[in-house]
Design a protein around this motif. Structure first.
Motif, PDB file in Angstrom:
ATOM      1  N   ASP A  39       0.855  -1.187   0.000  1.00 51.82           N
ATOM      2  CA  ASP A  39       0.000   0.000   0.000  1.00 51.82           C
ATOM      3  C   ASP A  39       0.896   1.244   0.000  1.00 51.82           C
ATOM      4  O   ASP A  39       1.765   1.387   0.869  1.00 51.82           O
ATOM      5  N   ILE A  40       0.683   2.126  -0.948  1.00 50.70           N
ATOM      6  CA  ILE A  40       1.574   3.281  -1.105  1.00 50.70           C
ATOM      7  C   ILE A  40       1.511   4.204   0.104  1.00 50.70           C
ATOM      8  O   ILE A  40       2.550   4.646   0.612  1.00 50.70           O
ATOM      9  N   ARG A  41       0.321   4.494   0.612  1.00 49.54           N
ATOM     10  CA  ARG A  41       0.202   5.410   1.750  1.00 49.54           C
ATOM     11  C   ARG A  41       0.919   4.857   2.983  1.00 49.54           C
ATOM     12  O   ARG A  41       1.634   5.578   3.683  1.00 49.54           O
ATOM     13  N   SER A  42       0.720   3.560   3.254  1.00 47.54           N
ATOM     14  CA  SER A  42       1.387   2.943   4.408  1.00 47.54           C
ATOM     15  C   SER A  42       2.903   2.941   4.235  1.00 47.54           C
ATOM     16  O   SER A  42       3.649   3.187   5.186  1.00 47.54           O
ATOM     17  N   ARG A  44       4.706   5.050   2.498  1.00 48.72           N
ATOM     18  CA  ARG A  44       5.210   6.425   2.672  1.00 48.72           C
ATOM     19  C   ARG A  44       5.301   6.786   4.156  1.00 48.72           C
ATOM     20  O   ARG A  44       6.277   7.402   4.595  1.00 48.72           O
ATOM     21  N   ARG A  45       4.282   6.377   4.931  1.00 50.04           N
ATOM     22  CA  ARG A  45       4.313   6.644   6.376  1.00 50.04           C
ATOM     23  C   ARG A  45       5.475   5.916   7.027  1.00 50.04           C
ATOM     24  O   ARG A  45       6.157   6.466   7.904  1.00 50.04           O
ATOM     25  N   ARG A  48       8.697   7.685   6.362  1.00 46.91           N
ATOM     26  CA  ARG A  48       8.796   8.902   7.183  1.00 46.91           C
ATOM     27  C   ARG A  48       9.178   8.564   8.616  1.00 46.91           C
ATOM     28  O   ARG A  48       9.890   9.340   9.280  1.00 46.91           O
ATOM     29  N   ILE A  56      10.749  11.221  -0.302  1.00 46.67           N
ATOM     30  CA  ILE A  56       9.630  10.444  -0.826  1.00 46.67           C
ATOM     31  C   ILE A  56       9.218  10.913  -2.221  1.00 46.67           C
ATOM     32  O   ILE A  56       8.894  10.107  -3.096  1.00 46.67           O
ATOM     33  N   ASP A  57       9.239  12.218  -2.444  1.00 50.36           N
ATOM     34  CA  ASP A  57       8.812  12.748  -3.739  1.00 50.36           C
ATOM     35  C   ASP A  57       9.763  12.354  -4.867  1.00 50.36           C
ATOM     36  O   ASP A  57       9.391  12.426  -6.045  1.00 50.36           O
ATOM     37  N   GLU A  63       2.716  -0.836  -6.746  1.00 47.51           N
ATOM     38  CA  GLU A  63       1.838  -1.576  -5.835  1.00 47.51           C
ATOM     39  C   GLU A  63       1.756  -3.071  -6.139  1.00 47.51           C
ATOM     40  O   GLU A  63       1.713  -3.483  -7.294  1.00 47.51           O
ATOM     41  N   GLU A  91       2.492  -4.372   4.578  1.00 45.86           N
ATOM     42  CA  GLU A  91       1.818  -3.550   5.586  1.00 45.86           C
ATOM     43  C   GLU A  91       2.470  -3.655   6.964  1.00 45.86           C
ATOM     44  O   GLU A  91       2.582  -2.685   7.686  1.00 45.86           O
TER      45      GLU A  91
END
Length: 234
Positions: A39-42, A44-45, A48, A56-57, A63, A91
């Motif tokens: 999962d991309i959002r997870s 990235r978190r 961080r 990150i950018d 995926e 995850e």
């Protein structure tokens, strides 16, 4: 750093990174710019949390989650074939072990690419460690069938196997079904069978207890409806 497919373990909860991941992992992660992720959002978190300044950018995320097309995975590895390392992030826990990633690793192996599994928390192994059950022989069975009659049949079959082979049997369930699954185990297993519940491993909610089924029937289970758990019996 030699080009490779790095399998990156994640924390199993909000546990501080330095408690569960070695500094070597952090050093490897900071050098990566291509990631195959559940999962991309997870992901990235997670990056961080590893390093607030992680670029990150400037990174690329591919995926491998539920809706990903396995046919595309070979293409995901093209950067590695061109000499650029790739990280695999699921995850939680270890990629490719009860988590997505096995298909990606299989393709990398077929292509003769270097695969490097990094050290990190694995709830199944840690559950076996803390259970007091047989750590010489054990089997992870993933999720059992949803249909209750099939589930009962499977539990009884694996209980017989556990007794005959002295082999610890492990299972997982969706957290909101944990209590219902636990109750079914108590109704189905023999009174003398030892049952372990290992929940929230490495987190502040960690809870690992082993008792016979007969003993469990006199005890209560804490609320685990939001806590990942491993169930083991022998």
């Amino acid at each position: 750093m030699e080009p490779a497919l790095y399998l990156i373990p994640c924390a199993l909860g909000d546990t501080p990174m330095e408690r569960v991941l070695p500094s070597h992992n952090m050093d490897v992660i900071r050098q990566l710019r291509v990631f195959i992720v559940e999962d991309i959002r997870s992901a990235r978190r997670f990056l961080r949390r590893v390093d607030r300044e992680f670029p990150i950018d400037d990174s690329r995320f591919l995926e491998m989650g539920k809706h990903a097309d396995v046919k595309q995975f070979a293409g995901y590895l093209k950067p590695l074939e061109q000499g650029q390392s790739i990280g695999v992030i699921s995850e939680a826990g270890c990629p490719a072990v009860a988590d997505p990633g096995a298909d990606v690793v299989a393709i990398a192996q077929q292509k003769g690419l270097r695969v490097v599994p990094l050290v990190g928390p694995n709830s199944m192994i840690m559950a076996v460690m803390g259970s007091g059950l047989n750590g010489q022989s054990f089997a992870f069975n993933g999720y059992l069938p949803i249909d209750e009659s099939l589930r009962v049949k499977r539990i009884k079959h694996l209980e017989s196997r556990a007794q005959q082979e002295n082999q610890t049997q492990l299972f997982i369930e969706t957290p909101y079904r944990n209590h219902k699954f636990f109750e079914l185990l108590l109704r189905t297993l023999r009174p003398t069978t030892r049952l372990c519940v290992a929940a929230g491993i490495t987190t502040e909610f960690e809870w690992i207890h082993t008792h016979t089924v007969q003993q469990w029937r006199k005890r209560s289970l804490p609320d685990l409806t939001k806590t990942p758990a491993i169930f083991l019996f022998l």
